[in-house]
Scaffold this motif. Structure first.
Motif, short mmCIF file in Angstrom:
data_model
loop_
_atom_site.label_atom_id
_atom_site.label_comp_id
_atom_site.label_asym_id
_atom_site.label_seq_id
_atom_site.Cartn_x
_atom_site.Cartn_y
_atom_site.Cartn_z
N SER A 289 0.24 -0.70 -8.78
CA SER A 289 -0.66 0.56 -8.44
C SER A 289 -1.04 0.43 -6.87
O SER A 289 -1.88 0.05 -6.50
N TRP A 290 0.14 0.98 -6.28
CA TRP A 290 -0.04 1.25 -4.73
C TRP A 290 -1.47 1.96 -4.36
O TRP A 290 -1.68 1.68 -3.33
N GLU A 291 -1.60 2.99 -5.33
CA GLU A 291 -2.87 3.70 -4.88
C GLU A 291 -4.05 2.85 -4.77
O GLU A 291 -4.84 3.08 -4.06
N GLY A 292 -4.28 2.08 -5.64
CA GLY A 292 -5.39 1.02 -5.84
C GLY A 292 -5.36 0.17 -4.57
O GLY A 292 -6.37 -0.16 -3.94
N HIS A 293 -4.26 -0.23 -4.09
CA HIS A 293 -3.91 -0.92 -3.17
C HIS A 293 -4.27 -0.24 -1.97
O HIS A 293 -5.04 -0.71 -1.01
N LEU A 294 -3.86 0.85 -1.62
CA LEU A 294 -4.35 1.73 -0.43
C LEU A 294 -5.79 2.07 -0.57
O LEU A 294 -6.33 1.93 0.69
N SER A 295 -6.37 2.37 -1.58
CA SER A 295 -7.62 2.56 -1.49
C SER A 295 -8.61 1.45 -1.28
O SER A 295 -9.66 1.61 -0.66
N ILE B 110 0.88 -1.11 -0.06
CA ILE B 110 -0.01 -0.14 0.16
C ILE B 110 0.99 1.27 0.06
O ILE B 110 0.24 2.34 0.08
N PHE B 111 2.14 1.21 -0.11
CA PHE B 111 3.30 2.27 -0.07
C PHE B 111 4.05 1.93 -1.38
O PHE B 111 3.92 0.84 -1.95
N PRO B 112 4.46 3.00 -2.00
CA PRO B 112 5.26 2.89 -3.27
C PRO B 112 6.64 2.35 -3.21
O PRO B 112 7.67 3.08 -3.27
N VAL B 113 6.75 1.00 -2.85
CA VAL B 113 7.93 0.26 -2.82
C VAL B 113 8.28 -0.37 -3.80
O VAL B 113 9.38 -0.85 -4.04
N LYS B 114 7.44 -0.39 -4.95
CA LYS B 114 7.73 -1.04 -6.25
C LYS B 114 7.17 -0.40 -7.25
O LYS B 114 6.27 0.22 -7.41
N ASP B 115 8.17 -0.23 -8.34
CA ASP B 115 7.60 0.27 -9.56
C ASP B 115 6.71 -0.47 -10.11
O ASP B 115 6.91 -1.76 -10.30
#
Length: 241
Positions: free
Chosen positions: A164-170, A156-161
């Motif tokens: 879509s970490w934003e989708g995970h966080l959402s 849920i954090f931008p740890v990998k290029d």
């Protein structure tokens, strides 16, 4: 509370089956006809990108992406429809829409696709709802989810290029919110006689087998019969002439 919760139903099999088949069929159609449906993903803060709220969970960029989402989607959907059957469909549909809209609102300008947002929604809801419900079975389920999928929290954090970490966080935020606002039916926790507030030791048939020193005493059949017999008197006023 309901005693009918935690019962197997056809939805426990059908819901995961439909979810898995839908994402695989869409991917196979793309491969078979040589088309790319990425444009139907969520594109943030663009009106045309809102269609991805409905379509993006069915679209995957590669076979690896599809495979990585298949098993968690099936397992978590089955958990949802078995343990939270009274609210499962509502959580799945409203959660998918809400997490998609949140992705549209906060994500980077790019097409966001895949069922991973739904997976984070389910994992988050099942975990937090189990803790909030305070039912030992649901708490155990929460621990199972943490044990199997706990490592997902890092994404849920931008740890990998490329993800879509934003989708995970959402999905995670939406699942947490739904855990607080969604009412579910869970079985009442069984209480033994000695756990009840009106418990009286003097009336406990088992304790009557022991004397004051804790020695076991055999009770005769006649005494046992007398203990079980209850005589009730009913008084009725006589009618006067």
């Amino acid at each position: 509370m309901s005693k009918d919760s935690f019962k197997f139903s056809n939805a426990v099999i059908l819901a995961p089956l439909v979810a898995v088949l839908s994402i695989w069929i869409v991917f196979l159609v793309e491969v078979q006809f040589g088309i790319n449906l990425n444009d139907y993903g969520v594109y943030p803060r663009r009106v045309s990108g809102l269609k991805g709220v409905l379509f993006s969970p069915f679209i995957h960029g590669s076979i690896a992406h599809l495979y990585n989402n298949t098993i968690p989607l099936a397992v978590l959907t089955a958990f949802l429809f078995y343990f939270y059957q009274s609210a499962a469909l509502r959580v799945l549909l409203l959660g998918t829409l809400a997490s998609g809209l949140l992705t549209w609102a906060i994500a980077r300008p790019s097409y966001h696709i895949g069922a991973s947002g739904v997976i984070y929604l389910l994992a988050s809801f099942i975990f937090f709802k189990g803790i909030l419900a305070k039912n030992y079975r649901l708490v155990a389920l929460s621990l199972v989810v943490v044990f199997i999928y706990g490592s997902m929290i890092w994404y849920i954090f931008p740890v990998k290029d490329g993800i879509s970490w934003e989708g995970h966080l959402s999905g995670f935020i939406t699942g947490l919110a739904l855990a607080f606002v969604t009412r579910v039916r869970v079985p009442e926790v069984r209480k033994y006689d000695w756990e009840r507030e009106d418990y009286n030791e003097d009336e406990d048939l088992f304790l009557k087998h022991f004397d004051e020193d804790g020695n076991f005493m055999e009770i005769s059949e006649e005494e046992r019969f007398e203990q079980n017999v209850q005589i009730k008197y009913h008084y009725k006023e006589s009618k006067k002439d």
